[in-house]
Write an enzyme that holds these catalytic residues in place. Sequence first.
Site, PDB file in Angstrom:
ATOM      1  N   ASP A 286      10.060   3.471  12.096  1.00 12.73           N
ATOM      2  CA  ASP A 286       8.737   2.831  12.083  1.00 12.73           C
ATOM      3  C   ASP A 286       8.551   1.917  13.282  1.00 12.73           C
ATOM      4  O   ASP A 286       9.203   0.874  13.385  1.00 12.73           O
ATOM      5  CB  ASP A 286       8.595   1.980  10.815  1.00 12.73           C
TER       6      ASP A 286
ATOM      7  N   ASP B 159       4.366   8.133   2.650  1.00 14.17           N
ATOM      8  CA  ASP B 159       5.131   6.977   3.121  1.00 14.17           C
ATOM      9  C   ASP B 159       4.584   5.692   2.524  1.00 14.17           C
ATOM     10  O   ASP B 159       3.423   5.344   2.728  1.00 14.17           O
ATOM     11  CB  ASP B 159       5.010   6.940   4.662  1.00 14.17           C
ATOM     12  N   GLY B 160       5.459   4.974   1.810  1.00 17.20           N
ATOM     13  CA  GLY B 160       5.100   3.638   1.322  1.00 17.20           C
ATOM     14  C   GLY B 160       5.223   3.509  -0.185  1.00 17.20           C
ATOM     15  O   GLY B 160       4.527   4.205  -0.929  1.00 17.20           O
ATOM     16  N   GLY B 161       6.136   2.679  -0.621  1.00 21.17           N
ATOM     17  CA  GLY B 161       6.257   2.372  -2.051  1.00 21.17           C
ATOM     18  C   GLY B 161       6.790   3.503  -2.913  1.00 21.17           C
ATOM     19  O   GLY B 161       6.625   3.485  -4.130  1.00 21.17           O
TER      20      GLY B 161
ATOM     21  N   GLY C 269      12.065   3.570   2.072  1.00 17.53           N
ATOM     22  CA  GLY C 269      12.810   2.518   2.753  1.00 17.53           C
ATOM     23  C   GLY C 269      13.616   1.704   1.764  1.00 17.53           C
ATOM     24  O   GLY C 269      14.827   1.886   1.607  1.00 17.53           O
TER      25      GLY C 269
ATOM     26  N   MET D 186      -0.368   7.817   4.252  1.00 14.11           N
ATOM     27  CA  MET D 186       0.148   6.489   3.908  1.00 14.11           C
ATOM     28  C   MET D 186      -0.216   6.155   2.466  1.00 14.11           C
ATOM     29  O   MET D 186      -1.376   6.241   2.070  1.00 14.11           O
ATOM     30  CB  MET D 186      -0.450   5.421   4.842  1.00 14.11           C
TER      31      MET D 186
ATOM     32  N   GLY E 225       2.411  -1.556   7.729  1.00 18.81           N
ATOM     33  CA  GLY E 225       2.711  -2.865   8.315  1.00 18.81           C
ATOM     34  C   GLY E 225       3.986  -3.479   7.776  1.00 18.81           C
ATOM     35  O   GLY E 225       4.688  -4.172   8.493  1.00 18.81           O
ATOM     36  N   PHE E 226       4.295  -3.192   6.528  1.00 19.66           N
ATOM     37  CA  PHE E 226       5.477  -3.811   5.921  1.00 19.66           C
ATOM     38  C   PHE E 226       6.146  -2.845   4.945  1.00 19.66           C
ATOM     39  O   PHE E 226       5.465  -2.033   4.311  1.00 19.66           O
ATOM     40  CB  PHE E 226       5.081  -5.081   5.154  1.00 19.66           C
ATOM     41  N   GLY E 227       7.450  -2.955   4.825  1.00 21.45           N
ATOM     42  CA  GLY E 227       8.173  -2.226   3.794  1.00 21.45           C
ATOM     43  C   GLY E 227       8.067  -2.976   2.477  1.00 21.45           C
ATOM     44  O   GLY E 227       7.584  -4.112   2.428  1.00 21.45           O
TER      45      GLY E 227
ATOM     46  N   HIS F  94       7.318   7.163  13.451  1.00 25.53           N
ATOM     47  CA  HIS F  94       5.976   6.827  12.960  1.00 25.53           C
ATOM     48  C   HIS F  94       5.414   5.699  13.817  1.00 25.53           C
ATOM     49  O   HIS F  94       5.844   4.556  13.716  1.00 25.53           O
ATOM     50  CB  HIS F  94       6.118   6.414  11.482  1.00 25.53           C
TER      51      HIS F  94
ATOM     52  N   SER G  22      13.628   5.386   5.567  1.00 26.27           N
ATOM     53  CA  SER G  22      13.020   4.523   6.587  1.00 26.27           C
ATOM     54  C   SER G  22      13.947   3.370   6.944  1.00 26.27           C
ATOM     55  O   SER G  22      14.240   2.510   6.108  1.00 26.27           O
ATOM     56  CB  SER G  22      11.687   3.961   6.078  1.00 26.27           C
TER      57      SER G  22
ATOM     58  N   MET H 224       6.032  -0.617  15.162  1.00 28.37           N
ATOM     59  CA  MET H 224       4.822  -1.421  14.913  1.00 28.37           C
ATOM     60  C   MET H 224       4.530  -2.311  16.102  1.00 28.37           C
ATOM     61  O   MET H 224       5.451  -2.957  16.627  1.00 28.37           O
ATOM     62  CB  MET H 224       5.033  -2.304  13.683  1.00 28.37           C
TER      63      MET H 224
ATOM     64  N   HIS I  93      13.475   8.097   9.158  1.00 28.52           N
ATOM     65  CA  HIS I  93      12.115   7.675   9.496  1.00 28.52           C
ATOM     66  C   HIS I  93      12.184   6.374  10.299  1.00 28.52           C
ATOM     67  O   HIS I  93      12.802   5.400   9.880  1.00 28.52           O
ATOM     68  CB  HIS I  93      11.331   7.469   8.198  1.00 28.52           C
TER      69      HIS I  93
ATOM     70  N   MET J 168       2.874   3.102  14.589  1.00 30.60           N
ATOM     71  CA  MET J 168       1.751   2.269  14.142  1.00 30.60           C
ATOM     72  C   MET J 168       1.364   1.416  15.347  1.00 30.60           C
ATOM     73  O   MET J 168       1.640   0.212  15.423  1.00 30.60           O
ATOM     74  CB  MET J 168       2.196   1.424  12.935  1.00 30.60           C
TER      75      MET J 168
HETATM   76  C1  DX5 Z   1       5.116   0.901   6.225  1.00 33.37           C
HETATM   77  C2  DX5 Z   1       6.098   1.855   6.865  1.00 33.37           C
HETATM   78  C3  DX5 Z   1       6.969   2.538   5.882  1.00 33.37           C
HETATM   79  C4  DX5 Z   1       7.917   1.614   5.154  1.00 33.37           C
HETATM   80  C5  DX5 Z   1       8.323   2.261   3.860  1.00 33.37           C
HETATM   81  O1  DX5 Z   1       4.236   0.422   7.164  1.00 33.37           O
HETATM   82  O2  DX5 Z   1       5.396   2.856   7.566  1.00 33.37           O
HETATM   83  O3  DX5 Z   1       7.693   3.600   6.475  1.00 33.37           O
HETATM   84  O4  DX5 Z   1       9.064   1.322   5.891  1.00 33.37           O
HETATM   85  O5  DX5 Z   1       9.087   1.359   3.157  1.00 33.37           O
HETATM   86  P1  DX5 Z   1       9.076   1.292   1.564  1.00 33.37           P
HETATM   87  O6  DX5 Z   1       9.677   2.597   1.085  1.00 33.37           O
HETATM   88  O7  DX5 Z   1       9.943   0.122   1.273  1.00 33.37           O
HETATM   89  O8  DX5 Z   1       7.665   1.124   1.104  1.00 33.37           O
HETATM   90 ZN    ZN Z   2       6.458   4.749   8.167  1.00 33.82          ZN
END
Ligand code: DX5
Ligand code: ZN
Length: 216
Positions: free
Chosen positions: A34, A174-176, A196, A136, A141-143, A65, A7, A36, A32, A67
């Site tokens: 993102d 996706d996420g964490g 990411g 998700m 919303g945030f990485g 993606h 990401s 937003m 990926h 959002m």
């Molecule tokens: C969150 C995004 C993710 C994010 C993943 O809203 O959709 O794609 O960038 O980042 P990490 O891997 O740092 O959680």
């Molecule tokens: Zn994403």
Amino acid sequence: MNILSPSILAADFGHLAKQLEIVEKKNTGWVHVDVMDGMFVPSISFGMPVIASIRKQTGLFFDTHLMVIDPERYIDDFKKAGSDLLTVHVEACKDVSATLKHIKASGMKAGISLNPETDTEKLLPFVKDVDLVLVMSVHPGFGGQKFIPETLKKAERIKREIEMTNPSCRLEMDGGINLQNLKEVLAAGVDTIVAGTAVFGGDIEKNITEFEKIMF
Ligand code: DX5
Ligand code: ZN
């Protein structure tokens, strides 16, 4: 075949082309992207002009993606900018079926996503119509957020639906996701991994190699 989709939200935007070159050299194939809108999620990231610019720099598959509320408004613009796949949120569409049809008619692949708190049943009717389902594993919303382990159950349920109704559909999470929880994510049936921070934080090449050791 598993896919790693790094990401770019966690990339250094001042050196994006250079960092994408490293990703491309590592042969992940996908990246990926993102988007937003500051409405569906609290934050704003970037839109079509950035995608169009990086499209000129890389041959990577743009796993986009959205959002974004009412994403149908922008499908043709993302196609023009160079997206290969558009994933929309089941919570954000006025008419999910029409949106997915429009994405496919434009020549892109279509994906559907759901947030951690959304009932999996809401997404199941669309599994047969998509190329990818994105689960998700954080609140979007945030990485850099912490992985929510309860979302693995959602992935397992959706995987069963994919096997029954649309076996070629990919299952993405996706996420964490990091090297510590990657094995349990794969064990839930996920074949497409978004990461990411765990890819762009530090030595990108080395990080991808570590992911590959577990994924392939
Ligand atoms: C969150 C995004 C993710 C994010 C993943 O809203 O959709 O794609 O960038 O980042 P990490 O891997 O740092 O959680
Ligand atoms: Zn994403």
